[in-house]
Design a protein around this motif. Structure first.
Motif, PDB file in Angstrom:
ATOM      1  N   GLU A 121       0.810  -1.225   0.000  1.00 42.30           N
ATOM      2  CA  GLU A 121       0.000   0.000   0.000  1.00 42.30           C
ATOM      3  C   GLU A 121       0.839   1.269   0.000  1.00 42.30           C
ATOM      4  OE1 GLU A 121      -3.935   1.699  -0.052  1.00 42.30           O
ATOM      5  OE2 GLU A 121      -3.200  -0.342  -0.300  1.00 42.30           O
ATOM      6  N   SER A 122       1.978   1.246   0.689  1.00 44.53           N
ATOM      7  CA  SER A 122       2.799   2.461   0.766  1.00 44.53           C
ATOM      8  C   SER A 122       3.342   2.861  -0.606  1.00 44.53           C
ATOM      9  CB  SER A 122       3.965   2.260   1.739  1.00 44.53           C
ATOM     10  OG  SER A 122       4.875   1.288   1.243  1.00 44.53           O
ATOM     11  N   MET A 123       3.398   1.901  -1.555  1.00 43.15           N
ATOM     12  CA  MET A 123       3.952   2.206  -2.869  1.00 43.15           C
ATOM     13  C   MET A 123       2.947   2.930  -3.766  1.00 43.15           C
ATOM     14  SD  MET A 123       6.503  -0.965  -3.794  1.00 43.15           S
ATOM     15  CE  MET A 123       7.326   0.023  -5.066  1.00 43.15           C
ATOM     16  N   VAL A 124       1.779   3.219  -3.239  1.00 38.73           N
ATOM     17  CA  VAL A 124       0.878   4.115  -3.960  1.00 38.73           C
ATOM     18  C   VAL A 124       1.529   5.490  -4.059  1.00 38.73           C
ATOM     19  CG1 VAL A 124      -1.360   5.277  -3.884  1.00 38.73           C
ATOM     20  CG2 VAL A 124      -1.194   2.860  -3.279  1.00 38.73           C
ATOM     21  N   GLU A 125       2.257   5.864  -3.023  1.00 32.35           N
ATOM     22  CA  GLU A 125       2.876   7.185  -2.970  1.00 32.35           C
ATOM     23  C   GLU A 125       4.391   7.157  -2.940  1.00 32.35           C
ATOM     24  OE1 GLU A 125       1.301   9.656   0.098  1.00 32.35           O
ATOM     25  OE2 GLU A 125      -0.775   9.043  -0.281  1.00 32.35           O
ATOM     26  N   TYR A 126       4.999   6.038  -2.524  1.00 34.80           N
ATOM     27  CA  TYR A 126       6.451   5.997  -2.347  1.00 34.80           C
ATOM     28  C   TYR A 126       7.083   4.931  -3.244  1.00 34.80           C
ATOM     29  CZ  TYR A 126       5.245   8.742   1.758  1.00 34.80           C
ATOM     30  OH  TYR A 126       4.743   9.717   2.588  1.00 34.80           O
ATOM     31  N   PRO A 127       8.316   5.152  -3.703  1.00 33.74           N
ATOM     32  CA  PRO A 127       8.950   4.220  -4.650  1.00 33.74           C
ATOM     33  C   PRO A 127       9.481   2.937  -4.019  1.00 33.74           C
ATOM     34  CG  PRO A 127      10.426   6.040  -4.168  1.00 33.74           C
ATOM     35  CD  PRO A 127       9.124   6.379  -3.521  1.00 33.74           C
TER      36      PRO A 127
END
Length: 582
Positions: A380-386
């Protein structure tokens, strides 16, 4: 602020070891067990098995025959699997399948091709979002990539399902509910929504709700206490501040337990049936059925698809409700596969139960030979972070360790900024965990229950259980299975053997369906009633492309049913072949 939104394995073959004279150049060493379908009933008390030991020499295959095989047959192996096979060899092939949700961030032809190159096996379209025209264009692009670029990406649609949720009326896209603020929840439509009012999508949303109950948004994004019932509306005080998002799901809790309100709601809405008809017309491969209530609703959809579609479409039951867990085995048995929707399921059961419930569902699916997909918030965090969090990678690794069939990206690929990187993380993690599990012999012991009832079904099951054991004990390079409908390929996959499974089929629907099976690489080929001809032709084709080399060993399993014209009607068989120098 104004706001409103909608939304047991036998061992009778394990002792076989190739003992071949060294003075002869052998093309293949064959150890076969075959059962004649024509004589099956006549020979059955426990089933009489005809044992065939055959050694065939390279000289038996003339150059003319080989030329006909190469010139007259075709074989479709997707470009990604072929590339992976050339680079890493048989044991380097990834076995856990990857599903990507397609959305605004991934719908262009270029992005779809990037995802396909990155290892996407199935493209998922969430029918909650976007227009019919948009979906048609995405499906058209995927089919074009399959036909023109040599990919084999299956297509899944995911129904909206019937759930109580917030109605989406546009901006603002979210609103903050402050502690102790008063809110009205209503099913009434209104223009220019008044402050602190939220519209729901279901008129009977407040039925059976009492003063003092808790209204929970998206499993805890915000919480409210019901302080008054005004007709069908609920007046609530915010007890736990947080955000209310468009289409946020609403649930009710009483004394720490979920208030069951979904038993009267239909599993599929009128809109869902329209979307299913659309999917049929577009030639999709899977329908994911959201918010399944019971096994009967799954069976009803399967009957509908069978009557309406000329091709086979698989139905995947999404386990997202507390009620599903009470009827888990019958729901799994009625479906063609399962998706564990951990996000929505986490709204209905305590968070600390999610890991054990996930493992329980995976176990039931394995026992009943149904593929299982883990979905929701993998990265889920990779929606905004690489880069993902270490906890997310550990979560994905645990799913791979449990031998799930597939992992699914949702927001990460649909709207995220780093969809391709997220897919790369999944692929890398799968490869690493599968290698560790194999080299360290970390596959947890699991006794598979017998599934077959009839003698032919039980025989097929034992054949596959034994084949997987032989493949592991003899350390063969690959397993070849020849299958019309994919059944024996799935039984082999159920055993989670170390070598990869190559499923040769003449049925395009079967090829697409096998995209969801752990460890199976499906190939479209022309199959005849002569099984030895099928084996010779496919091996010759693969060798001609440099994918098989001298001394490679393959285990061959067949369930291709012959016609009455076949001289020796082999119904099911196991063979071990060692490739000779052409």
């Amino acid at each position: 602020m104004a706001f409103s939104c909608t939304n047991s394995s036998t061992r009778f073959l394990s002792h076989l070891v190739a003992k071949t004279p060294t003075s002869v150049n052998i093309e293949s060493r064959l150890f076969g067990i075959s059962c004649s379908g024509r004589n099956l009933k006549q020979n059955a008390v426990c089933g009489v098995v005809q044992t065939i030991f055959d050694m065939s020499l390279e000289s038996h295959v003339t150059k003319v025959t080989k030329a006909k095989v190469l010139d007259g047959s075709r074989m479709e192996l997707d470009v990604v699997s072929e590339k992976e096979l050339r680079e890493k060899g048989f044991l380097g092939l990834r076995k856990t399948k990857l599903v990507c949700t397609i959305g605004p961030a991934s719908c262009s032809l270029e992005e779809l091709e990037n995802l396909a190159l990155g290892g996407m096996n199935i493209a998922r379209l969430n029918m909650c979002h976007n227009t019919r025209e948009w979906r048609h264009e995405v499906i058209r692009n995927i089919k074009w990539l399959n036909e023109q670029k040599g990919f084999c990406v299956s297509i899944m649609i995911d129904t909206e399902g019937f759930q109580i949720h917030v109605v989406d009326h546009g901006p603002p896209s979210s609103v903050k509910a402050e502690e102790d603020s008063l809110w009205l929840f209503t099913a009434e439509k209104f223009n220019g929504p008044p402050p602190f009012t939220v519209q729901t999508n279901y008129e009977g949303f407040s039925e059976g709700i009492n003063v003092g109950d808790d209204l929970v948004i998206d499993g805890g994004m915000a919480c409210f206490e019901v302080i008054e019932k005004i007709g069908n509306d609920l007046s609530c005080r915010c007890s736990d501040p947080g955000l209310i998002l468009p289409r946020a799901r609403i649930s009710f809790w009483r004394n720490g337990k979920l208030v069951e309100k979904n038993h009267k709601l239909p599993t599929l809405s009128a809109k869902d049936w329209e979307n299913i008809d659309f999917g049929i017309s577009e030639g999709i491969d899977f329908v994911a059925m959201s918010y399944v209530n019971d096994a009967e609703s799954v069976r009803h959809l399967k009957q509908y698809l069978s009557a309406k579609s000329s091709k086979s479409i698989s139905v995947l039951a999404k386990i997202e409700r507390w009620e599903c867990l009470q009827k888990l085995e019958e729901i799994v048995e009625s479906s063609d596969g399962v998706i564990i929707g951990r996000g929505d399921l986490g709204f209905e059961i305590p968070l600390e139960q999610i890991p054990t419930v996930q493992e329980q569902i995976v176990y039931v699916c394995r026992q009943l030979n149904k593929p299982v997909i883990i979905a929701a918030q993998l990265l889920e965090s990779m929606v905004e972070y690489p880069t993902p969090t270490r906890a997310e990678v550990a979560d994905v690794s645990e799913a791979v360790r449990q031998y799930v069939d597939a992992l699914m990206l949702s927001s990460e690929s649909a709207i995220g900024m780093y969809g391709n990187k997220a897919l790369s993380v999944l692929k890398m993690t799968c490869n690493r965990m599968e290698l560790w599990s194999r080299t360290e012999n970390q596959q947890p012991p699991i006794k598979l229950h017998q599934l077959g009832v009839s003698l032919p079904d039980r025989f097929a099951e034992q054949i596959c259980n034994s084949a997987a054991e032989i493949a592991n004990n003899l350390a063969v390079d690959a397993i070849f299975v020849y299958t019309s409908h994919g059944h024996m390929a799935s039984l082999l996959s159920r055993n989670r053997p170390n070598p990869p499974i190559f499923a040769f089929t003449n049925n395009e629907s079967t090829r697409r369906a096998l995209n969801l099976q752990w460890g199976v690489t499906s190939l479209l080929v022309e199959l005849s009633d002569d099984m030895e001809a099928n084996i010779s032709s496919t091996i010759s084709l693969i060798k001609s492309q440099g994918l098989l080399k001298e001394k490679d060993t393959v285990l061959v399993v067949s369930d291709v049913i012959p016609t009455l014209t076949t001289p020796v009607p082999i119904f099911q068989s196991i063979q071990v072949k060692t490739i000779g120098d052409t």
